[in-house]
Design an enzyme around this catalytic site. Structure first.
Site, short mmCIF file in Angstrom:
data_model
loop_
_atom_site.label_atom_id
_atom_site.label_comp_id
_atom_site.label_asym_id
_atom_site.label_seq_id
_atom_site.Cartn_x
_atom_site.Cartn_y
_atom_site.Cartn_z
N ASN A 622 0.76 -1.24 0.00
CA ASN A 622 0.00 0.00 0.00
C ASN A 622 0.80 1.30 0.00
OD1 ASN A 622 -2.67 -1.29 0.24
ND2 ASN A 622 -1.86 -1.94 2.22
N TYR A 623 2.08 1.23 0.34
CA TYR A 623 2.82 2.47 0.50
C TYR A 623 4.05 2.63 -0.37
CZ TYR A 623 -0.10 3.54 4.48
OH TYR A 623 -1.17 3.84 5.26
N LEU A 624 4.57 1.50 -0.85
CA LEU A 624 5.82 1.60 -1.59
C LEU A 624 5.55 1.60 -3.08
CD1 LEU A 624 7.83 -0.87 0.64
CD2 LEU A 624 7.73 1.62 0.75
#
Length: 665
Positions: A622-624
């Site tokens: 979800n973030y990288l």
DNA sequence: CCTTAGACTTAGCAAATCACTT
DNA sequence: AAGTGATTTGCTAAGTCTAAGG
């Protein structure tokens, strides 16, 4: 721990000192070209924000004209079956006209009017299997006496029975909520009789279900195969839809079965009955010109609508919080992938102006206006510590958790001096999913003074930022950069940290397992920053021991092999023939191989140990920005499968195709 | 303006499956 | 073939943020 170590490294890259990147790609303020812009750009340069998009980008002409240029063909991208949004043939597995259907999802039209699709067809949801009454020899006892329950009451009783081993069936709130809802399902007589949960004996039921699950495990291969085949059939029939010429996988086509609600943490509604969803609860969304899904015989949908401004296929209202649940598409779908891509592009735009924004909020720490100071300090936390925005929640409806804007005085402690550091703030609160956030961070003096001011004359349960909420904050952020919201900082800081840590940690001369350890460590730095924790696996200690045993065994094996090598060398010296020389070579090889294996095991042990309480998955998913990882793989010749499993590769197909080894976030 | 509804992303855990030993 | 531990997948709760409504 987290801030002192993760942070220091981060701020180097991330902080004011670092100059903005100049990339080889042309960049302008509104359009960021993805890799391979030559082929993709013209329709996707808008990547970021639909509000700013030019009208529907593609036209037939356009498409043809700019279709792959020869040089790209030579790059061989478009051949690649893994190429991002390849459509599947639409006719449910039949081969259609491959030429037309085989084009990239990216090359399809975009919409500017807020529509999400033109055509949508699906088969509707799969309902939970109906309740199967338990055999009559499985008894329920009340106050020591056998009691035959009505089907409705019995079903709810089985929900409780299935959870008996769980700690939460001992919790007061859970029991109270359960009992209240259970009584509603009872007949009048049952209700009159069953007045005390403590007197209920569910053990026979519980044993019965345990036996059932044992039996399931013990099934023959054939039976298991049969079940598998049936699941596959269901998947093929209900697990896909057609959205604008593509056959797309649906994420959750099964309706959630009834059961007892268990929220996370200290949830006031734990134990409540989550009711069974029926066709008349279901809203179907599909296109007018599609074949509408049929409700089960003798039933009706609540509604069939044709709203192409949304992406969901099915929705219903859940009875615990009254919120709406949806059936939506899989992350591999065009609609999710594009959104994901757009999210990272927004974060990359933040990269370009984050220095400016930081300068500004530091300036705002001095503002005359309280609300501005609060906003600036909150933003500093969100940026520096990757805190979530922190919307306010309705009291009594959910567990008591907070994010940045909803922090209360009781959640922080100020230390003018602590362990040799000045102006230390100690955070201790429960965040999303009631995961504890604990951190001690030295902050700027101005921040510290401001916090003292915000806390003056307040009770522990007063809001720390009483002049601030997420909507005010986000409105401000929106003015600083188009599309900027609080969560963009998390995405940005996570991705930039990965990129920077990969740079620091990867060394060229290491072998692949060592490089992957470096990758995992970089990933871990991000997970720590974002506070992605997990309960240490139940079998952790044991599994560590096993691994250690393996390592020891491998060491022995290595020394044996070395000894053998030695003796064969000696042998070769004496004999001086071809055969013994060869034997030496073989032994040498063996030693090398074992050394490598040993190393691999040791690396694995390190990795696992460091990962004990940290969950890497959430940040990875979800973030990288996946293009960072893909570029890293390409740069170091690491197969991308080592980093992403099949599901992840499907989700990130767009990035796998798009990113070259020189991608810069 | 403020509140609520709605849509969509992010989250950790548990069950299912896979891979490897024994 | 069965057992075991690791990995993957499924599940669904819990967030964020925007838009609609009052």
């Amino acid at each position: 721990m987290k801030s002192l170590d993760g942070k220091v490294k981060k701020e180097k890259e991330n902080g004011f000192a670092s100059p903005p990147h100049v990339k080889s790609e042309p960049e302008d303020d509104f359009y960021h070209s993805p890799r391979h812009e030559k082929s993709l750009k013209r329709e996707r340069d808008d990547d970021n924000d639909s509000e700013f998009k030019p009208k529907k980008i593609k036209t037939e002409n356009d498409k043809k004209a700019k279709k792959r240029k020869p040089e790209e063909v030579s790059k061989g991208h478009e051949q690649n079956a893994g190429l991002c949004f390849i459509s599947s043939p639409i006719c449910f597995g039949k081969r259609g006209a491959p030429e037309e259907l085989g084009k990239l999802k990216w090359e399809e039209e975009r919409y500017t009017d807020g529509s999400k699709w033109k055509f949508l067809e699906h088969k509707g949801p799969v309902f939970a299997p109906p309740y199967e009454p338990i055999p009559s020899n499985v008894k329920f006892f009340y106050d020591g006496k056998h009691m035959k329950l009505s089907p409705g009451a019995e079903e709810v009783a089985t929900f409780f029975a299935k959870m008996l081993d769980h700690e939460y069936t001992t919790k007061d709130i859970f029991r109270k909520n359960f009992f209240k809802d259970w009584k509603k399902e009872m007949t009048a007589e049952e209700r009159a009789k069953i007045t005390d949960l403590k007197k209920c004996d569910f053990t026979e039921m519980s044993e019965y279900f345990k036996a059932q699950s044992e039996a399931r495990k013990a099934m023959t291969k054939d039976e298991k195969l049969k079940i598998k085949a049936e699941n596959e059939r269901l998947l093929q029939e209900y697990g896909f839809c057609i959205m604008d010429n593509h056959r797309e996988r649906i994420a959750n086509f099964r309706i959630e079965p009834p059961g007892l609600f268990r929220g996370r943490g200290d949830h006031p509604k734990m134990g409540m009955l989550k009711r069974r969803i029926r066709p008349q609860d279901i809203i179907i969304n599909c296109s007018k010109d599609s074949k509408h899904p049929e409700p089960p015989p003798g039933t009706k949908w609540k509604e069939v609508r044709h709203d192409n401004k949304v992406t969901w296929l099915v929705s219903w209202t859940e009875n615990i919080q009254g919120s709406i649940k949806y059936i939506m598409l899989n992350p591999s779908s065009r609609i999710k992938g594009e959104k994901d891509w757009q999210k990272y592009e927004t974060a990359r735009r933040l990269k370009k102006c984050v220095d400016r924004i930081r300068t500004q909020y530091r300036e705002d720490w001095k503002s005359k206006e309280m609300r501005i100071r609060q906003r600036a300090v909150a933003l500093y936390f969100i940026d520096k510590l990757a805190l979530r925005a922190g919307n306010e929640k309705e009291e009594g409806e959910t567990a008591d958790t907070v994010g940045c804007c909803s922090l209360r005085v009781e959640h922080i402690k100020l230390y003018p001096e602590n362990e040799g550091l000045e102006y230390v703030v100690e955070f201790d609160f429960l965040g999303k999913d009631s995961i504890r956030y604990y951190n001690k961070v030295p902050v700027e003096k101005r921040v510290f003074k401001n916090l003292q001011l915000f806390m003056e004359n307040k009770e522990p349960d007063d809001d720390l930022f009483d002049r601030l909420n997420t909507s005010v904050l986000n409105k401000h952020l929106q003015e600083l950069m188009d599309g900027l919201t609080a969560k963009v900082f998390r995405t940005y800081n996570a991705s930039i940290t990965l990129q920077q840590q990969l740079k620091v940690l990867t060394s060229a001369d290491e072998n692949i397992p060592a490089k992957i350890l470096s990758y995992n460590r970089a990933n871990r730095a991000v997970a720590i920053l974002c506070n992605h924790q997990r309960a240490p696996p139940k079998t952790f200690e044991k599994s560590m021991q096993n691994l250690q045993a393996k390592i020891d065994a491998k060491r022995d094996q290595l020394s044996d092999a070395k000894r053998e090598l030695k003796s064969s060398k000696a042998d070769a010296k004496v004999r001086r023939d071809e055969k013994s020389k060869k034997a030496v070579e073989t032994k040498k090889k063996a030693v090398q191989r074992i050394e490598e294996q040993l190393m691999k095991l040791e690396v694995q042990a390190t990795d696992r140990e460091e990962n004990k309480q940290i969950a890497l998955g959430t940040s990875k998913l979800n973030y990288l920005d996946p293009r960072i990882s893909v570029a890293w793989c390409k740069k170091w010749g690491i197969p991308v499968e080592k980093i992403y499993n099949k599901t992840q590769r499907e989700k990130f197909a767009w990035a796998i195709d798009m990113a070259d080894d020189d991608f810069e976030f």
